[in-house]
Design a protein around this motif. Structure first.
Motif, short mmCIF file in Angstrom:
data_model
loop_
_atom_site.label_atom_id
_atom_site.label_comp_id
_atom_site.label_asym_id
_atom_site.label_seq_id
_atom_site.Cartn_x
_atom_site.Cartn_y
_atom_site.Cartn_z
N LEU A 1 0.88 -1.17 0.00
CA LEU A 1 0.00 0.00 0.00
C LEU A 1 0.92 1.22 0.00
N GLY A 2 0.60 2.18 -0.85
CA GLY A 2 1.46 3.36 -0.91
C GLY A 2 2.67 3.08 -1.78
N THR A 3 3.80 3.64 -1.40
CA THR A 3 4.99 3.49 -2.24
C THR A 3 5.81 2.29 -1.78
N ARG B 1 -5.62 2.58 3.93
CA ARG B 1 -5.60 3.53 2.80
C ARG B 1 -6.18 4.88 3.19
N ILE C 1 -3.01 6.51 5.50
CA ILE C 1 -1.67 6.84 4.97
C ILE C 1 -1.77 7.77 3.76
N GLU D 1 -0.49 7.78 0.25
CA GLU D 1 0.04 6.74 -0.62
C GLU D 1 1.22 7.21 -1.48
N ASP D 2 1.42 8.52 -1.53
CA ASP D 2 2.57 9.02 -2.30
C ASP D 2 3.85 9.04 -1.47
N GLU D 3 3.69 8.94 -0.15
CA GLU D 3 4.86 9.12 0.70
C GLU D 3 5.11 7.90 1.60
N ASP D 4 4.02 7.30 2.08
CA ASP D 4 4.15 6.21 3.06
C ASP D 4 4.22 4.85 2.36
N SER D 5 4.76 3.88 3.15
CA SER D 5 4.89 2.53 2.59
C SER D 5 4.41 1.48 3.58
N VAL D 6 3.50 0.63 3.12
CA VAL D 6 3.02 -0.48 3.94
C VAL D 6 3.24 -1.76 3.13
#
Lengths: 85, 85
Positions: A74-76, B50, B53, B55-60
């Motif tokens: 999810l995300g980057t 979703r 967070i 989604e352009d910066e965080d990572s899961v």
């Protein structure tokens, strides 16, 4: 054997743990590494980590899996995993 | 299905992610949760994350496993996993 390592260590030791694990595994994101290893590599990784961390304060959890697990992002993705590492 | 979630999110959102995941999964250590979930719970967890967070910066990263993986601990275990959760 496929392993996923997550660690929660004192900030004074984080860089040493990261530098060490980078030699053996794929960096996924902060405090998370994964990769395929042989039994011998696995033992070397554990022995190396034990020399770096303070076992009374730091925590390393190693998930041992038969094969590379299915992952959803999810995300980057901080450091995309090539198909073959 | 058994999942292990690791996340690397902006410090402004970390607490919200932790508070949310605590409702569904076992907190292992900073930025790591795991637990047995149904398909429906899994979808709810993803949808909830979703919403929290960026989604352009965080990572899961969510590892999906058939069963609870074998774990080895080096050092201390921050939040021991009872046998049955």
């Amino acid at each position: 054997m496929y392993i996923v390592i997550v660690y929660d260590v004192n900030v004074r030791r984080v860089n040493n743990v990261k530098k060490f694990l980078r030699q053996h595994l794929h960096w996924v994101q902060n405090s998370v590494f994964e990769g395929e290893v042989t039994r011998a590599e696995f033992e070397r990784i554990k022995a190396g980590l034990r020399e770096i961390i303070d076992e009374d304060e730091d925590s390393v959890v190693i998930y041992r899996l038969r094969s590379r697990p299915f992952r959803e992002i999810l995300g980057t993705e901080k450091n995309p995993l090539e198909d073959v590492i």
